[in-house]
Design an enzyme around this catalytic site. Structure first.
Site, PDB file in Angstrom:
ATOM      1  N   THR A  29      45.502  24.496   2.190  1.00 53.85           N
ATOM      2  CA  THR A  29      44.206  24.961   1.716  1.00 53.85           C
ATOM      3  C   THR A  29      44.143  24.645   0.235  1.00 53.85           C
ATOM      4  OG1 THR A  29      42.718  26.855   1.427  1.00 53.85           O
ATOM      5  CG2 THR A  29      45.077  27.297   1.324  1.00 53.85           C
ATOM      6  N   GLY A  30      42.916  24.566  -0.284  1.00 52.80           N
ATOM      7  CA  GLY A  30      42.797  24.275  -1.707  1.00 52.80           C
ATOM      8  C   GLY A  30      41.772  23.195  -1.953  1.00 52.80           C
ATOM      9  N   GLY A  75      36.079  17.694   4.421  1.00 52.29           N
ATOM     10  CA  GLY A  75      37.213  17.886   3.524  1.00 52.29           C
ATOM     11  C   GLY A  75      38.535  17.577   4.180  1.00 52.29           C
ATOM     12  N   THR A 115      39.477  28.487   3.123  1.00 53.80           N
ATOM     13  CA  THR A 115      39.888  27.910   4.406  1.00 53.80           C
ATOM     14  C   THR A 115      40.910  28.808   5.092  1.00 53.80           C
ATOM     15  OG1 THR A 115      39.635  25.716   3.481  1.00 53.80           O
ATOM     16  CG2 THR A 115      41.068  25.894   5.386  1.00 53.80           C
ATOM     17  N   GLY A 157      40.225  20.188  -1.422  1.00 57.26           N
ATOM     18  CA  GLY A 157      40.328  19.245  -0.312  1.00 57.26           C
ATOM     19  C   GLY A 157      40.356  17.789  -0.729  1.00 57.26           C
TER      20      GLY A 157
END
Lengths: 305, 311
Positions: free
Chosen positions: A221-222, A200, A170, A224
């Site tokens: 980010t990561g 997400g 992302t 979701g």
């Protein structure tokens, strides 16, 4: 008042051979946003400009070059938030829009809504004359290959799916302009082999991003699905409001994500003074930022886990 | 201590003097829903109870959820729903789904049977078909057809609302209300929350409101469970339900926590909203700013209900 822009290009196990592309891409995005800020433009314009650069760059999981879903389509999510009046716009699961972040901004500025998804969102984009594309235009060979491998694994039936705690690429940006206004934006293709229609954290205000002009801005980010359950960006901005500095706010919110959901990710945080916080609990995170009097600072952080 | 609290949405405009009122009927229905959901709690979990409460209301065209939902700009029903299990902090949600009578059950399936939290549009509908949870049901009720027609007349000018008005005002007059939600605490101390809605009359196709957004319309963790209703756009940008639960976590009484967040929403967005809350010790909060929130609660001591606010 200090102006500043900070962007990230995803927090995950970025392979060595893609590191250089990530640094180049985030640098270009930061410079594009900075250009807007330095000619007196708004933070909102700056974050949109920065994210558009990364949507066009096939390196990142946003716009062209995004991960494919289980049916082999790219479906994009994006959002933007204006810290001045807490206005926000978001889109989810769109397939035919070149710059979802710009569509998100149109949802914010030209409708009474905050979030539009799927075909309804695409219809709005068409009606407003935004740049459309064919679904296939967003697909690059690298991701087609990944999708084929994934499908083979799924067909083989043996624990095919990647673990839930996957962290993707992302992209996001936060900016502070000359007048002291804050804004945040985010854009993503989501996770590889996701279900059709999956949305997400990115377009969820409070999860994927938050911008409060009185406090600061954060972009996540990561993983979701975990970020959505703990509202990670809001948690980071709340920590700023409680007196934490941006670095500590980012680390604190990532800690909540890990503790409550077992998930990992990255955060960029920007406060009203232009102070920047970067943190990640993934193997790597790509970032770039520019502040007055300095050139672009860009790199890939390692060892956040 | 076992508790179920349900809501049937907010009145967003002042009741017309002399107008025929269904208020009493709605409260009676909600008390019945709360009692039926409480009986689920005797043998099941908080999660089962909130799902059951919402399912009953999704079937009743009185409410703007499931069958009898508000119609969007092009005359279709598109529904949003979410559910959250406070004991595990797992959540599921669906947005802008057509043809599904029980979106809350589909939301639960997203939570329990996929790695995801939110599915929208055609993807969510296809998932429903795959699981035998519908996907092709007709959810249009005649009362909503005339409501949409009247709203359109107002939008185009010449309706009873008088003249052309911005969509912002239309939302206030016709749009919202009758969203449904439930929160519960079970005998093992587990909390859960669920919300379901057809959203705003004349909304754009594809619009997703707070009812599908974890943290906005629905939130639950180990401290409290909350479901909200009102103009969803405001709850999304304020992360409404999440903030209510956070405020309970800071030590506020659920009612006070809900009021605090309502104040913030009103100050920062100019919108009215309503929340129901239950905390881990079974304390209940019902709070609303505007013209009244329909609610009912059931505990081992009995059932009550009413219209909160209504100034």
């Amino acid at each position: 008042m200090r102006t500043a822009i900070v962007v990230h290009g995803g927090a995950w196990n970025i392979p060595d051979d893609l590191v250089e592309d990530h640094v180049r891409g985030t640098s270009r995005a930061a410079r594009e946003g900075w250009k807007v800020l330095s000619r007196g433009g708004s933070a909102l314009d700056a974050v949109e400009a920065a994210v558009r650069v990364m949507e066009d760059d096939p390196t990142f999981d946003a716009g062209v070059g995004s991960f494919l879903n289980e049916e082999g389509f790219v479906e994009l999510d994006a959002a933007i938030m204006d810290g001045r009046d807490l206005k926000a716009g978001a889109v989810g699961a769109v397939r035919r829009v070149r710059h979802p972040v710009t569509l998100a901004r149109a949802v914010m500025e030209r409708t009474e809504h905050v979030m539009l998804v799927g075909e309804g969102a695409e219809r709005l984009a068409e009606r407003l004359g935004l740049e459309m594309c064919a679904p296939g235009d967003l697909i690059v060979e690298r991701e087609l290959e990944r999708w084929r491998r994934e499908r083979e694994r799924e067909r083989a039936g043996g624990g095919g799916r990647p673990p839930d705690i996957f962290s993707g690429g992302t992209v996001g940006a936060a900016a502070l302009d000359d007048s002291g206004n804050l804004a945040a934006a985010v854009s993503t293709g989501g996770t590889p082999f996701k279900m059709v229609g999956r949305v997400g954290d990115s377009p969820i205000v409070g999860a994927g991003l938050y911008a409060d002009g009185e406090v600061g801005a954060a972009v996540s980010t990561g993983w979701g699905e975990g970020i959505m359950r703990v509202l990670m960006a809001k948690a980071a901005v709340d920590a700023l409001a409680a007196g934490a500095d941006p670095g500590a706010a980012a680390e604190g919110a990532l800690d909540i994500l890990l503790r409550r959901t077992g998930g990992r990710g990255g955060l960029i945080v920007l406060d009203r003074e232009g102070e920047i916080g970067l943190a990640h609990t993934t193997a790597r995170m790509a970032y770039a930022y520019i502040r007055p009097g300095g050139g672009v600072e860009a790199g890939v952080l390692v060892g956040g886990g | 201590m076992r508790v179920v609290v349900v809501h049937g949405g907010v009145r967003i405009s002042r009741p017309r003097p002399g107008g025929r009122s269904r208020d009493g009927e709605i409260v009676d229905k909600l008390m019945d829903v709360a009692e039926r959901a409480r009986r689920v709690l005797l043998a099941g979990s908080a999660l089962d109870a909130v799902e059951e409460a919402v399912r009953i209301m999704e079937e009743d065209p009185t409410f703007n959820a499931g069958y009898g939902s508000a119609l969007n700009l092009v005359g279709e029903v598109e529904v949003d729903a979410s559910i959250m299990d406070g004991s595990t902090m797992r959540a599921g949600a669906v947005g802008a789904v057509r043809g599904v009578l029980h979106p809350v059950t589909l939301a639960r399936a997203v939570m329990e049977r996929t790695p995801h939290v939110l599915l929208v549009g055609e993807g969510a509908r296809e998932f429903a078909r795959k699981l035998g949870l519908g996907g092709d049901e007709d959810l249009v009720h005649e009362s909503r057809v005339s409501a949409r027609r009247e709203a359109l007349r107002g939008a185009l000018g010449g309706g009873s609302a008088g003249g052309t008005m911005p969509a912002r005002d239309l939302i206030g007059i016709y749009g919202v209300g009758e969203t449904v939600g439930a929160v519960a605490l079970d005998g093992e101390g587990r909390l859960a929350a669920a919300t379901s809605t057809g959203g705003l009359t004349l909304k754009l196709p594809g619009r997703v409101g707070d009812s599908a957004v974890v943290g906005a319309g629905t939130y639950a963790d180990g401290r409290a469970a909350c479901s909200g209703t009102g103009v969803g756009e405001a709850a999304i940008v304020e992360a409404g339900a999440f903030r209510v639960v956070e405020a309970v976590g800071r030590g506020l009484h659920p009612r006070r926590a809900a009021e605090e967040v309502l104040d913030i929403i009103r100050r920062e967005t100019g919108r009215e909203f309503g929340f129901i809350v239950v905390d881990r010790s079974g304390r209940v909060g019902v709070a609303q700013m505007g013209y009244g929130l329909f609610w009912a609660s059931a505990t081992d001591e009995g059932v009550e209900g009413g219209i909160e606010g209504g100034g």
